[in-house]
Design a protein around this motif. Structure first.
Motif, PDB file in Angstrom:
ATOM      1  N   LEU A 194       8.145   4.553  -6.995  1.00 55.55           N
ATOM      2  CA  LEU A 194       7.224   5.509  -7.586  1.00 55.55           C
ATOM      3  C   LEU A 194       7.929   6.853  -7.744  1.00 55.55           C
ATOM      4  O   LEU A 194       9.093   7.019  -7.369  1.00 55.55           O
ATOM      5  N   THR A 225       7.313   2.493   3.697  1.00 52.85           N
ATOM      6  CA  THR A 225       7.241   3.523   2.658  1.00 52.85           C
ATOM      7  C   THR A 225       8.223   4.635   2.978  1.00 52.85           C
ATOM      8  O   THR A 225       8.221   5.177   4.097  1.00 52.85           O
ATOM      9  N   GLN A 274       4.843  -3.373   5.632  1.00 54.03           N
ATOM     10  CA  GLN A 274       5.137  -2.546   4.468  1.00 54.03           C
ATOM     11  C   GLN A 274       5.823  -1.264   4.931  1.00 54.03           C
ATOM     12  O   GLN A 274       5.388  -0.612   5.882  1.00 54.03           O
ATOM     13  N   VAL A 290       8.564  -7.431  -2.389  1.00 55.41           N
ATOM     14  CA  VAL A 290       7.987  -6.608  -3.447  1.00 55.41           C
ATOM     15  C   VAL A 290       8.453  -5.182  -3.225  1.00 55.41           C
ATOM     16  O   VAL A 290       8.264  -4.612  -2.144  1.00 55.41           O
ATOM     17  N   THR A 291       9.071  -4.605  -4.247  1.00 50.76           N
ATOM     18  CA  THR A 291       9.545  -3.224  -4.166  1.00 50.76           C
ATOM     19  C   THR A 291       8.922  -2.424  -5.302  1.00 50.76           C
ATOM     20  O   THR A 291       9.020  -2.811  -6.466  1.00 50.76           O
ATOM     21  N   ALA A 292       8.282  -1.327  -4.939  1.00 53.44           N
ATOM     22  CA  ALA A 292       7.675  -0.452  -5.945  1.00 53.44           C
ATOM     23  C   ALA A 292       8.325   0.916  -5.829  1.00 53.44           C
ATOM     24  O   ALA A 292       8.236   1.579  -4.786  1.00 53.44           O
TER      25      ALA A 292
END
Length: 640
Positions: free
Chosen positions: A10, A24, A22, A6-8
């Motif tokens: 922002l 960041t 995870q 899962v890649t978000a």
């Protein structure tokens, strides 16, 4: 149970989750702001005054500088690209380009930093592509690395080898009031640490340095919850200086480093100096940041063993097949070289013998031994087996010389034929024979030709300056302040070594340093080697071999039977800047000098060779010998 990737993306950050942990990063900077794993919200420290999180950085200078330190530059990208995004893998690119508007502020390089996460993996990979283009100005690249600042309240136990691991002091222990700076800022005496068990110890990051060939895994253990953070380097091909160059690993903060380029233990020779318009590209990495955990805190120390096993898996997987950049060739795009290394010293054996345990490597074309001063290209090394056979696999395509050195023999080997590596090639170079320097039989020798001073006398440290890790340890030379012990042992007169009587393990100090004669005042030192010759070969020439394991701002002068001879018979001139004495390294850059001694300067009976280290402005000026040998034209039984 792991899930897909899962890649978000922002506005100001990028979050990648592979079901295990995870990651960041800042957007578009590519600074690592968070690693969430095993119940810990963030493994990284974000509250330091200066350096936080995880980041690539470099240190650079304007062209023409002779210094090894310049401008510090934390590399932040200006653009983000998603290179790969599948259920099995994510690879992100954070790129910073250069243009004249930032001249003087940023190193003139295009830098593409990559981060790769695989599904189900307990860790992530990072590598970078550095490029200097034809329209870029010249400059010096002094250092580049990846640094991780870990949680101060979590990570207190550091491991860099089976016999080099310990609980570490806190960063606050180094601050004024709790710590007292010693001869240089990195070395601090802990006078009032938060935890009393560290009182009276010295903390110095250079005490935890390691040779490239052994620097494959290091890191930290947290006990609550039991979690490990490890930096794994599966290949040395992209590091500078070859397999024996030493560099930093992990140290108090807590900090973990992946070093690619530094001048540590070498000096200015290892700085990358670029001319205006010089075209150059190099891939640093990938390295692997490995995370592991156990359920029971009583088993926390097993995290080190697990990290070593993971390191072996990463080494076996090199070169990685998942790397997306075309600048990183896979195994099929690389070549191989194999052969047999022999050594022939006519005064030891009639015929050539297998060069057992020889270090054999490919590096950019150059002079004998030039690989230890090489930074711009790639290097590939292996060790010959007991029969002298060697094989080097997964070599990048380019032109190389084949280099070698053989433990037990002085000097360097270089095959004069340039080897051109092409995709899929398998070059058999056959038998290669190294003939080490030799003019005549050995009259006497001091030490072991192994490129270190470890076999010589390493004194006990001053009890005021102890690192408990190195008490009764094979690496006792890593204690602070050992150079000062020379003055304690030889307060008025210098070392005298008598061949046939003295024992180099007890009577030859590990470094010929200056003698302290007052506050910030030092004196040059002259060591004597006394030996007898029964009959001098009047028509011959004798040869003194001086193999040095290290030199720092030193001038070694040789005189024979006349301590006041001016000029001396031989002088090295001012050599070296490896600072290995101050940084607790038992070697730095290797040097070999050959001094011809006319028979007229020798006499029947007792002779004395005077070795003067003539520079005396610093306690760290000096040399470490690797090995000394006197060869003579006379039969070997003509001396006592």
């Amino acid at each position: 149970m792991t899930t897909g990737m899962v890649t978000a993306i922002l506005e100001d950050s990028v979050v990648i989750d592979n079901g295990v942990f995870q990651l960041t990063l800042s957007n578009p900077g590519g600074i690592i702001r968070g690693i969430q794993y095993h119940g810990i919200e963030n493994l990284l420290e974000l509250n330091n005054k200066d350096l936080n999180g995880g980041f690539w950085d470099l240190n650079w200078s304007e062209a023409g500088s002779t210094k090894t330190r310049g401008k510090f530059d934390t590399i932040e990208g200006t653009s983000l690209r998603v290179i790969v995004e599948t259920e099995e893998q994510v690879e992100l690119s954070f790129t910073r380009t250069w243009d004249p508007s930032v001249q003087g502020e940023q190193a003139p390089l295009t830098i593409d930093r990559r981060f790769v996460m695989l599904r189900g993996s307990t860790g992530f990979y990072s590598y970078a592509i550095f490029e200097h283009s034809e329209d870029f100005p010249g400059f010096n690249l002094n250092t580049t690395r990846i640094a991780f600042m870990l949680r101060k309240d979590k990570f207190h136990y550091m491991a860099i080898a089976d016999d080099r691991q310990r609980y570490m002091p806190l960063p606050d222990d180094r601050l004024p009031g709790r710590g007292q700076q010693l001869a240089y800022p990195e070395a601090v005496l802990l006078v009032d640490p938060v935890e009393p068990e560290f009182k009276g110890e010295v903390d110095d990051k250079y005490q935890y340095s390691c040779e490239n060939k052994d620097n494959q895994v290091h890191g930290w253990i947290c006990f609550d919850p039991p979690v490990g953070f490890w930096q794994i380097t599966p290949s040395n091909e992209f590091r500078n200086g070859g397999p024996f160059k030493q560099d930093l690993t992990s140290h108090v903060n807590p900090t973990t480093l992946a070093i690619f380029v530094t001048s540590h233990y070498a000096g200015e020779d290892l700085i990358l100096k670029f001319q205006p318009g010089e075209i150059w590209k190099k891939v640093f990495g990938p390295v692997f940041i490995y995370l592991n955990s156990v359920s029971d805190a009583n088993d926390a120390f097993s995290l080190w063993s697990d990290a070593k096993e993971q390191m072996k898996k990463e080494v076996e997987s090199w070169p990685y097949s998942f790397v997306a950049s075309d600048d990183f060739p896979n195994s099929n795009q690389r070549g191989a070289v194999r052969g047999k290394m022999l050594v022939h010293d006519r005064c030891i054996s009639k015929d050539a013998i297998p060069a057992k345990a020889a270090y054999v490597g490919l590096a950019p074309p150059g002079d004998d031994g030039s690989w230890q001063r090489e930074s711009k290209g790639y290097q590939f090394w292996t060790t010959a087996d007991e029969n002298g056979y060697f094989a080097i696999n997964d070599i990048r395509t380019a032109d190389y010389n084949l280099y070698a050195w053989v433990p037990g023999f002085i000097g360097d080997y270089k095959c004069e034929i340039v080897l051109t590596i092409t995709p899929g090639c398998d070059i058999d170079v056959g038998e290669l024979t190294y003939e080490p320097p030799r003019n005549g039989p050995t009259l006497w020798e001091i030490g072991i030709p192994d490129r270190t001073a470890a076999e010589f006398y390493v004194p006990d440290p001053n009890p005021m300056y102890i690192n408990k890790l190195y008490v009764n340890h094979p690496d006792r030379f890593r204690q602070y302040g050992l150079w000062e012990r020379y003055t304690d042992l030889y307060p008025d007169k210098d070392l005298v070594y008598t061949v046939g009587v003295s024992d180099y393990r007890k009577d030859w100090f590990y470094a010929q340093v200056t003698r302290r004669i007052g506050d910030n005042s030092y004196k040059s030192t002259t060591w004597q080697i006394k030996f007898n010759i029964i009959t001098v070969d009047e028509g011959g020439t004798y040869t003194l071999r001086l193999a040095l394991a290290s030199a720092h701002n030193s001038e070694l002068q040789v005189r024979v039977n006349d301590s006041d001879a001016d000029p001396p018979l031989f002088s090295t001139g001012v050599i070296g800047a490896d600072n290995a004495i101050a940084r607790h390294g038992i070697h730095g850059i290797y040097w070999l000098f050959n001094v011809d001694i006319p028979a007229a300067q020798l006499m029947q009976g007792e002779n004395t060779i005077y070795l003067t280290q003539a520079k005396s402005s610093s306690p760290f000026q000096g040399i470490m010998y690797d090995y000394l040998r006197l060869e003579g034209p006379s039969p070997i039984n003509s001396y006592t």
